[in-house]
Motif scaffolding. Sequence first.
Motif: not given
Length: 452
Positions: A370-397
């Motif tokens: 259960q700890r592992l699922i919580f940790f993975i969920s937090g990590i995936v969410t963190l990377f998705l947040l960076f991914f979204v802002l990489y798309l809409i606020w960051t120049p290519v590359g």
Amino acid sequence: MLKKKINHFWKKFNRLENIYLVFGLLAGILMAFIIPPFEVPDEDSHYYKSWEIAGGQIFCQPYEKRSNLIPSTATDLPKYYKLKKKKKKLENFDFSKVRQEIISKRDYSLVEGERTQFCSAAPLGHLPAAGIFAISRVLNLPFSVSFYLARIANLLISVTAIYLAIKITPIGKKIFLIIALFPIVIQETASLSYDAFHLSLSLLFVATILRFCSQPNLILSKKSYFKILTLSLVALNIKYGYFPLALLFIVLPSGKFKTKKQEWFAKSLFVALNGFFFLLLYKVFQFPTKWPEGIDIAAQMKFVLLNPIEFFFTVINSLNDNFYFYWESMIGIPGPFREPFPILLYILIFFGLLFFAARTKEDFIFATWQRLIFFISGIVTLFLLFFVLYLIWTPVGKDSVNGVQGRYLVLPFVVMLISLYKSNFLRSNWSLIIFIGTCLFFVFKHIFSVYY
């Protein structure tokens, strides 16, 4: 008799949810009035969006249409309250401006409002403020009055949700309590920002999952299932990028379901519906937005898909380069990043959180998986947040991600912190109350020095 009454009062107040209720309401009401109008990040944009919804405009309209209409005086209000800098020093906020606006003539005739980045946002997090604005239009209230009423309405709903979260969670109550009293969380819950409901309802969702985990042999009814599902669909989609937290539903023990087949189906359906709802809202409410110069979402998406390892190191690089800013802004910086609190206050709040969170007696302890699922969920969410802002606020590359702020990381931090949670023992809450009171005193002392 008096001693009995005092003991009875202390017994009630000593409960962590009641401690939060007192501090959350007092600090929130104070924050709603001492932070000047539109000094919360993006509050002017949320203000415009709420007025559009109040007028029945749920969807963002094309530029060529006469759309996004809001009352004339409402359009001018953010500029009226804007604080200027004189010789690099911010001018003091003068409450007499509020009084002058209240007694001045108000114009409810509709004009084209300013198009903002929230024009195409789903309306879930703006509905309470929009409701206050709709009522204020009927009653012909001054715009400053409706603004402060909307702040208070958001605060009351948010505090109620967080109060329930602390009350029902079987573990990590002090984690919820202290993070809910982070300066940034108080500031957001006492504002027109949709972060108020995003943060509070998401905490309630996490607490609900934990509550059901603590009852492993109690079958999950259809009614409870749909309640949790509805809460997740709303809480995790007020702000795009947080739907991976739906993975937390997987931590529910097998004893909650009648059969393995039912467990597999219920968990798969829960996660899939959250993903589908995110895509549906994005498709329905998205409208071509004018992004910053150099932004090409399609090209950036292609770059990430062709170079996933490079993107991974881009996120790591961003965390490394901006760690101190993320840490500061996750705890809080007054207004739109005006003057950070003294470094000692950040240290006190952060290590106080770790100290009190680790010294708590709880009856329910997580299993390793259960700890592992919580940790993975937090990590995936963190990377998705960076991914979204990489798309809409960051120049290519580019080798770092633009636009990430600490407050975006509060929920992944909470989830990962709970995954590391271990109980210990600390009977009295007196030290916790003194800690909270001390921190809030210095928080508001600093905010007063910035604006007054």
